[in-house]
Scaffold this active site. Structure first.
Site, mmCIF file in Angstrom:
data_model
loop_
_atom_site.group_PDB
_atom_site.id
_atom_site.type_symbol
_atom_site.label_atom_id
_atom_site.label_comp_id
_atom_site.label_asym_id
_atom_site.label_seq_id
_atom_site.Cartn_x
_atom_site.Cartn_y
_atom_site.Cartn_z
ATOM 1 N N LYS A 45 0.866 -1.178 0.000
ATOM 2 C CA LYS A 45 0.000 0.000 0.000
ATOM 3 C C LYS A 45 0.902 1.228 0.000
ATOM 4 O O LYS A 45 2.029 1.182 0.512
ATOM 5 C CB LYS A 45 -0.857 -0.009 1.277
ATOM 6 C CG LYS A 45 -1.934 1.051 1.330
ATOM 7 C CD LYS A 45 -3.146 0.658 0.533
ATOM 8 C CE LYS A 45 -4.269 1.681 0.662
ATOM 9 N NZ LYS A 45 -4.233 2.782 -0.259
ATOM 10 N N CYS A 131 -2.862 9.879 -6.402
ATOM 11 C CA CYS A 131 -4.008 9.488 -5.580
ATOM 12 C C CYS A 131 -5.135 10.509 -5.740
ATOM 13 O O CYS A 131 -4.973 11.667 -5.372
ATOM 14 C CB CYS A 131 -3.622 9.393 -4.107
ATOM 15 S SG CYS A 131 -5.032 8.893 -3.098
#
Length: 313
Positions: A45, A131
């Site tokens: 992640k 993101c």
């Protein structure tokens, strides 16, 4: 014999399929499951300087043609992932792993990469410039001047193997402009694409959005984005210095999808929505399906067809 082996930065991988950062990689348990699967490797992640809980739930929703999410970078913090990867690297010294990280400004990016360097990590770092789901934070990848400044600063401070995760681009001139920036730096690879930012999916029976953060706006993945992902992979394959490899991500749920990404120029592919839906067993299925396609076409290795997309004359 058909081989799906590949290499990134002269690091060899037995397979060309792995997870996408953000999926099945939140903690040790999930990463171990991917490591024990048919996946080539795993990427963690995206780790931040401090652990983050992410956005309020529900923040992920599966649809008939993919998914929508607004996770908000929930993660255990970069040091957690570095510690874990160091440990598993000792057990598998011949295997190369990827660690993803993302800062909220260039100073944080530099600090994160300092932590990587100080840890002695010997794998490949993926710097996430894309993101789309942190409220109040724009996607860095759409600010070309900032991308240039970040990469300039990063490579003045970091000498390890580094790739960047990019958002999808939709205009030919943007492919040209971004490739010109990327070609200035000793990047290992670009990962193209992240989800298409700020889509909206509606439950029409309830006349209501399906995820809570940002009043339902979220990143779109799955079948929806495959044509966009293929276009980005091929556009960058045409424009980037051959030393910068490409990892293709977006809309991969069959061996045919893997084949098409590689045909467009990807050296490796990452799986997100299909992995979330199916679990790590997806890697064995995708690998088998890819092998069957290669066998039927008489291809023995990825280089037999990588980047060899044909055009209509």
């Amino acid at each position: 014999m058909v081989s799906t082996a590949t290499s990134i930065a002269q690091k060899k991988f037995d397979n060309c399929i792995m997870n996408a950062s953000g999926v099945w990689c939140y903690d040790e348990k999930e990463l171990l499951e991917v490591d024990k699967s048919k996946a080539a490797s795993f990427v963690t992640k995206s780790g931040t300087l401090q652990a983050r809980k992410g956005n309020p739930k529900p923040r992920y929703f599966e649809t008939n043609f993919g998914s929508i999410n607004s996770m908000g970078l929930p993660n255990q913090g970069l040091e957690y992932y570095l510690d874990f990867v160091q440990k598993i690297q000792q057990q598998n010294p011949n295997k190369t792993y990827f660690v993803s990280c993302t800062g909220f400004n260039v100073q944080e990016d530099v600090l994160l990469l300092e932590k990587v360097e100080n840890s002695g990590f010997k794998g490949i770092v993926e710097l996430n410039l894309s993101c789309p789901n942190v409220p109040g934070k724009p996607q860095t990848g759409y600010d070309f001047e900032t991308v240039d400044m970040i990469l300039k600063t990063v490579f003045e401070n970091y000498e390890g193997l580094l790739g960047v995760k990019l958002p999808p681009y939709f205009d030919i001139v943007h492919f040209d402009q971004m490739a010109k920036i990327l070609n200035k730096y000793p990047l290992t690879y670009v990962n193209s694409v992240n989800s298409i930012g700020n889509g909206l999916y509606i439950d029409d029976a309830q006349e209501k959005v399906v995820i809570k953060p940002k009043n339902g706006f979220g990143g779109i993945g799955g079948d929806y984005i495959k044509p966009t992902a293929l276009a980005n992979v091929h556009a960058f394959y045409q424009r980037l210095d051959p030393k910068i490899q490409i990892i293709g991500t977006g809309g991969i749920k069959t061996g045919r999808d893997v084949f098409e990404h590689i045909l467009c120029g990807a050296s490796m592919v990452q799986v997100g929505t299909a992995l979330m839906k199916e679990g790590p067993g997806v890697f064995e299925r995708l690998t088998h399906e890819l092998e069957m396609i290669m066998q039927s076409k008489g291809y023995e290795k990825l280089d037999d067809f990588k980047g060899k997309l044909k055009y209509i004359e």
